[in-house]
Write an enzyme that holds these catalytic residues in place. Sequence first.
Site, PDB file in Angstrom:
ATOM      1  N   GLY A 215       0.838  -1.203   0.000  1.00 17.02           N
ATOM      2  CA  GLY A 215       0.000   0.000   0.000  1.00 17.02           C
ATOM      3  C   GLY A 215       0.863   1.240   0.000  1.00 17.02           C
ATOM      4  O   GLY A 215       2.023   1.216  -0.435  1.00 17.02           O
ATOM      5  N   ALA A 218       2.547   6.394   3.171  1.00 17.44           N
ATOM      6  CA  ALA A 218       2.022   7.089   4.354  1.00 17.44           C
ATOM      7  C   ALA A 218       1.509   6.093   5.384  1.00 17.44           C
ATOM      8  O   ALA A 218       1.771   6.241   6.583  1.00 17.44           O
ATOM      9  CB  ALA A 218       0.901   8.041   3.933  1.00 17.44           C
ATOM     10  N   GLY A 220       2.075   2.603   5.287  1.00 19.24           N
ATOM     11  CA  GLY A 220       3.038   1.530   5.547  1.00 19.24           C
ATOM     12  C   GLY A 220       4.108   1.895   6.564  1.00 19.24           C
ATOM     13  O   GLY A 220       4.472   1.083   7.415  1.00 19.24           O
ATOM     14  N   GLU A 235       5.562  -3.340   1.072  1.00 17.97           N
ATOM     15  CA  GLU A 235       5.724  -3.021  -0.359  1.00 17.97           C
ATOM     16  C   GLU A 235       5.011  -1.698  -0.565  1.00 17.97           C
ATOM     17  O   GLU A 235       3.781  -1.644  -0.582  1.00 17.97           O
ATOM     18  CB  GLU A 235       5.074  -4.104  -1.241  1.00 17.97           C
ATOM     19  N   CYS A 269       2.626   1.080  -8.736  1.00 19.08           N
ATOM     20  CA  CYS A 269       3.773   1.524  -7.931  1.00 19.08           C
ATOM     21  C   CYS A 269       5.018   1.671  -8.802  1.00 19.08           C
ATOM     22  O   CYS A 269       5.926   2.414  -8.451  1.00 19.08           O
ATOM     23  CB  CYS A 269       4.021   0.552  -6.786  1.00 19.08           C
TER      24      CYS A 269
END
Length: 465
Positions: A215, A218, A220, A235, A269
Amino acid sequence: MSLSHLVVNNPYNGEKVGEVVAGGAAEIETAVACAHTGAELMAAMPAHQRSSILTHTAGQLRTEATELGYLIASESGKTWNEGIAEVKRAAGIFQLAAEEARRIHGETLPFDAFETGEGRTGYWLREPVGIVGAITPWNVPLALAAHKIAPAIAAGNAVVHKPAEQTPLNALKLQEIMLHVGLPMTALQVVTGLGEEAGDALVRHSDVPFVTFTGSRAVGMQLPARAGYKRVALELGGNSPVIITESANIKTASAAIVAGGYAVAGQLCISVQRVLVQRTMMKQLVDALVPLVEALVTGDPLEAKTNVGCLIDVAACDRIESLVHSTMRSGAALLYGGFRIGRTSFAPTLITDIPTDRGLAMDEAFGPIVALLPYDTLEQAVAIANATPYGLNAGIFTGQISQAEYAARNLNFGAVMINDVPSFRSDLMPYGGRKQSGIGREGVRFAIEEMTELKVICSKSISLN
Ligand code: NAD
């Protein structure tokens, strides 16, 4: 007590696609309690049976790829074609896990290498951690769930899965498929709900020894402190660069940039966000890129002709719009796009002359925007590429091996693609980020390593009498 619900909407038109339970701490508690039984069953299950369940899951995913791809597109706003491709990719991950399940093993240990070890023989082996807590995002909802659930089951664990609140329906479908092909009911618990409720309770649960999260940066970065005494794999986001040198094949590079920059409307990502172009090549690259971007069809994700779907919600589209406007106010030049289309779509955008110390140059855009930044020397390009807090994948297009080697050695990223964009990922490679892009690696074999614990068995010979 009646449970509250979450409505799942099609991000493109806002229409209701379904409704799920809004689980919280109580549902996580029940799921973890059931998963204790699942963990015992899975740890006792022979490898060939675990492998068989994973193979059949892969087969069923392939059979249902069209319908499941439609569901993913309806929930996430990616195109139907992208949804089908994702289901096939998830099937490949399950197949790979089925193969890996048969070869999880240790090694013998030469204890007598030290005097103190004389007369001893033994080996190390891998044992499952028990219960894996898996938290996944909405942008690649099925394949990234597969990257956590498939290796966890291959290794003999039970899983409690908390899918993203925007895309829970395909997670429930995956659970249905896995139970149908023989996975014990307690071995995969899916708790739908909000991140700060169900997700937070899963992260904090003391009976979950390993949490794997994909995710945002902010969220994680806060999790290890909340998780307490357990392993956490992260991740997170990226701001991926690709370097175009004077010897690059511009035609190949342009096609790859467009594919890697605007797939899933830039919400990957490892989307191409920054293209670092040798200054003398700028015009040639722009001339090649603009017609390709212009040819993309932005529209209803469920229509076959659409290449670029929509953003996940109105707020995401508002954010992209204001990012483009603020970048323009700072003196940037638009090469293509820059405007909103309807409720949640944004035209694929190509932009240059951006500020180099903030915004697009530093943060994750997570939208259909690609920025071109000129450089003079390769050393300078690598320094610009490395200058963000992120470090997932990077790429370089060059015809010179010395330039490729220099970039491969000096780019501070989890992976460097030579003559390709950073958006390339193989599900068998160790995938993950450096710096604030994450901790730990996925890719089935590497995830299995994270989801198992080592044990040493040492046997001391004693005399017969
Ligand atoms: P997000 O962080 O908002 O949510 C991800 C998941 O975390 C969701 O299931 C959410 O419900 C849950 N969550 C939210 N708050 C939580 C909390 N306090 N405790 C526990 N769980 C919580 O991210 P998103 O918007 O769903 O996904 C987009 C982000 O994911 C982007 O930054 C993208 O780059 C990143 N991403 C990374 C990878 C990778 O492999 N590195 C892959 C895909 C997406």
